[in-house]
Motif scaffolding. Sequence first.
Motif, PDB file in Angstrom:
ATOM      1  N   THR A  86      69.811  -5.433   9.231  1.00 49.63           N
ATOM      2  CA  THR A  86      70.759  -4.490   8.643  1.00 49.63           C
ATOM      3  C   THR A  86      71.910  -5.267   8.010  1.00 49.63           C
ATOM      4  O   THR A  86      72.579  -6.054   8.689  1.00 49.63           O
ATOM      5  CB  THR A  86      71.314  -3.510   9.700  1.00 49.63           C
ATOM      6  N   TRP A  87      72.124  -5.041   6.699  1.00 55.76           N
ATOM      7  CA  TRP A  87      73.174  -5.760   5.985  1.00 55.76           C
ATOM      8  C   TRP A  87      74.006  -4.780   5.168  1.00 55.76           C
ATOM      9  O   TRP A  87      73.477  -3.860   4.562  1.00 55.76           O
ATOM     10  CB  TRP A  87      72.577  -6.821   5.051  1.00 55.76           C
ATOM     11  N   ARG A  88      75.301  -5.038   5.150  1.00 53.63           N
ATOM     12  CA  ARG A  88      76.223  -4.208   4.363  1.00 53.63           C
ATOM     13  C   ARG A  88      76.713  -5.024   3.162  1.00 53.63           C
ATOM     14  O   ARG A  88      77.313  -6.081   3.321  1.00 53.63           O
ATOM     15  CB  ARG A  88      77.412  -3.758   5.211  1.00 53.63           C
ATOM     16  N   PHE A  89      76.450  -4.501   1.983  1.00 54.63           N
ATOM     17  CA  PHE A  89      76.887  -5.120   0.734  1.00 54.63           C
ATOM     18  C   PHE A  89      78.095  -4.358   0.207  1.00 54.63           C
ATOM     19  O   PHE A  89      78.137  -3.116   0.269  1.00 54.63           O
ATOM     20  CB  PHE A  89      75.775  -5.088  -0.314  1.00 54.63           C
ATOM     21  N   THR A  90      79.072  -5.088  -0.327  1.00 58.48           N
ATOM     22  CA  THR A  90      80.271  -4.468  -0.879  1.00 58.48           C
ATOM     23  C   THR A  90      80.435  -4.901  -2.328  1.00 58.48           C
ATOM     24  O   THR A  90      80.446  -6.104  -2.630  1.00 58.48           O
ATOM     25  CB  THR A  90      81.524  -4.849  -0.084  1.00 58.48           C
TER      26      THR A  90
ATOM     27  N   GLY B  49      84.714  -1.781  -4.641  1.00 57.24           N
ATOM     28  CA  GLY B  49      84.935  -1.166  -3.335  1.00 57.24           C
ATOM     29  C   GLY B  49      83.771  -0.364  -2.786  1.00 57.24           C
ATOM     30  O   GLY B  49      83.799   0.057  -1.627  1.00 57.24           O
ATOM     31  N   GLU B  50      82.743  -0.151  -3.571  1.00 53.22           N
ATOM     32  CA  GLU B  50      81.597   0.621  -3.095  1.00 53.22           C
ATOM     33  C   GLU B  50      80.814  -0.171  -2.058  1.00 53.22           C
ATOM     34  O   GLU B  50      80.605  -1.376  -2.202  1.00 53.22           O
ATOM     35  CB  GLU B  50      80.681   0.963  -4.271  1.00 53.22           C
TER      36      GLU B  50
ATOM     37  N   TRP C 190      77.550  -8.023  -5.635  1.00 47.98           N
ATOM     38  CA  TRP C 190      77.745  -7.437  -4.314  1.00 47.98           C
ATOM     39  C   TRP C 190      77.920  -8.559  -3.296  1.00 47.98           C
ATOM     40  O   TRP C 190      77.141  -9.498  -3.257  1.00 47.98           O
ATOM     41  CB  TRP C 190      76.553  -6.570  -3.923  1.00 47.98           C
ATOM     42  N   ALA C 191      78.951  -8.424  -2.454  1.00 50.89           N
ATOM     43  CA  ALA C 191      79.255  -9.452  -1.457  1.00 50.89           C
ATOM     44  C   ALA C 191      78.798  -9.025  -0.072  1.00 50.89           C
ATOM     45  O   ALA C 191      78.905  -7.858   0.305  1.00 50.89           O
ATOM     46  CB  ALA C 191      80.753  -9.738  -1.430  1.00 50.89           C
TER      47      ALA C 191
END
Length: 308
Positions: A203-207, A211-212, A264-265
């Motif tokens: 599970t990874w969260r891209f930002t 800000g999205e 995306w970071a």
Amino acid sequence: MLSEPDLNRIELFLAVAEAGGFTAAAERMGIAKAGLSQQIAKLEAELGTALFVRTTRRVTLTEAGETLFRDAAPLIQSLRESIDRLNEEVAAPSGTLRITAPADHAATVLAPALAAFGERYPDLQIDLLATDQVLDLVRERVDVAIRMGWLRDSSLRATQLARFEQYAVASPAYLARHGLPRHPRDLATHRWVVLSLLAAPLTWRFTHGDGEDCTVRLHAAMRTSTPLSALALVQHGAGIAVLDESTVRAGLVSGDLVRLVPAWALPSGGIYAVYPDSRHVPAKVRAFIGFFREWLEALPHSGVDAEK
């Protein structure tokens, strides 16, 4: 008006109070008992009060002496410690510096830094424990551990040395077969090489820069326990992986790897020096921490992205 007391005499007063008598204090300090007694008498004259009650059998503190001892002892001890720290700072580190670090990081980043550090301090012996196990620093007599990622709460002291970025990467051959993802949600359909040592490797969260956020849940085609083995699998086309920038830097520069969805970071991590909590941090540990922080700051960043 009382004259200002000589601080050297305060030290002598503390020595007598701690030793419980003039004879024991004089022997401990290597001075004559008569001279010590004279200095205490001068201190009492400066303060205008008796500090000891002297009898043929024992020496005890007066009420004024107890007050002075209670107030002065921690101040003098703090001054001694400050002088000790200063002496350590000007002294060249020596002895043995025992360091532990994850095996991959030790081989690729820490080892060249230690080689240069050893050249600067030739009297220092370095003992490197390259292991992915989280060692008990006190039991293993480790001076400092290099830890990556996110620290858990502990009784150890920690100093952040640097931060690192994480990139989703793949080989050009893999992308030629499976296509180039344009958005993080496209990653969910791809084959993934995951690091089993991570708490949540799927599970990874891209930002995005605006800000999205986009959280992606992945499918593991292969699992491995070290970043270098994950890198090798990715380079041979096994799938996509999230790896730290130092691991993928050379591959991105050479073109053997492609950074995906670069707009995306991913969450950044930290590189920490962790060491036992003690009143005095040894000079060899302070010297290494300062040196390694500067070494990490001087490392280049890849700055290589996939075409949008």
